[in-house]
Design a protein around this motif. Structure first.
Motif, PDB file in Angstrom:
ATOM      1  N   ALA A  58       0.828  -1.198   0.000  1.00  0.00           N
ATOM      2  CA  ALA A  58       0.000   0.000   0.000  1.00  0.00           C
ATOM      3  C   ALA A  58       0.869   1.257   0.000  1.00  0.00           C
ATOM      4  O   ALA A  58       0.581   2.213  -0.703  1.00  0.00           O
ATOM      5  CB  ALA A  58      -0.938  -0.010   1.202  1.00  0.00           C
ATOM      6  N   CYS A  59       1.914   1.270   0.803  1.00  0.00           N
ATOM      7  CA  CYS A  59       2.901   2.347   0.800  1.00  0.00           C
ATOM      8  C   CYS A  59       4.140   1.860   1.534  1.00  0.00           C
ATOM      9  O   CYS A  59       4.057   0.993   2.406  1.00  0.00           O
ATOM     10  CB  CYS A  59       2.356   3.641   1.395  1.00  0.00           C
ATOM     11  SG  CYS A  59       2.310   3.716   3.178  1.00  0.00           S
ATOM     12  N   SER A  60       5.276   2.428   1.205  1.00  0.00           N
ATOM     13  CA  SER A  60       6.531   1.937   1.784  1.00  0.00           C
ATOM     14  C   SER A  60       6.633   2.226   3.274  1.00  0.00           C
ATOM     15  O   SER A  60       7.264   1.470   4.011  1.00  0.00           O
ATOM     16  CB  SER A  60       7.724   2.532   1.045  1.00  0.00           C
ATOM     17  OG  SER A  60       7.699   3.943   1.127  1.00  0.00           O
ATOM     18  N   ALA A  61       6.016   3.286   3.752  1.00  0.00           N
ATOM     19  CA  ALA A  61       6.148   3.654   5.170  1.00  0.00           C
ATOM     20  C   ALA A  61       5.413   2.697   6.097  1.00  0.00           C
ATOM     21  O   ALA A  61       5.882   2.410   7.196  1.00  0.00           O
ATOM     22  CB  ALA A  61       5.638   5.076   5.386  1.00  0.00           C
TER      23      ALA A  61
END
Length: 138
Positions: A58-61
């Motif tokens: 979904a997102c790298s963070a």
């Protein structure tokens, strides 16, 4: 100038998602973005259906991955309709799963659903003065 709102919803099956949202909510296709997305019009903000594979990040963070079974999120869409019983029938015929039966409050009526991809949404019909029935001056 205030911010403009665009709504993006990820799906792993764009034709199925398009069929659901056009049939359930009466939205229409605005633009197509190749095989990767479709713009739906007819709500107060455009809704973009975007192809994202199940299991993709979904997102790298966050490290979370996309999943399309029923899931909870604090952000969801409420669609305001003129006739809630008819809208409930239309949504269910398109494949929505009703999660809480219609209930009536002083401001209106509401029913909770999940779309075929696990995203929660509500249909609501304002009655009387709508949210002004419960609002207080600030």
């Amino acid at each position: 100038m205030g911010a403009r709102l665009l709504v993006n919803i990820d799906f792993d099956d764009l034709p199925r998602a398009t069929a659901f949202y056009t049939q359930a909510l009466g939205l229409s296709i605005g633009r197509r973005f190749g095989d990767g997305g479709i713009e739906l019009l007819g709500a107060e903000a455009p809704i973009y259906l975007l192809v994202k594979a199940a299991g993709s990040r979904a997102c790298s963070a966050s490290g979370e991955t996309r999943r399309y079974e029923r899931h909870w999120t604090p952000v969801h869409l409420d669609f305001v309709v003129d006739d809630l019983p008819s809208a409930i029938d239309r949504a269910m015929q398109a494949g929505a799963v009703i999660e809480d039966a219609m209930r009536t409050e002083s401001w209106g009526r509401i029913a909770h659903f999940a779309d075929p991809f696990g995203n929660g949404f509500c249909l609501l019909e304002f009655l009387n003065r709508g949210y002004d029935e419960i609002a207080r001056a600030v």
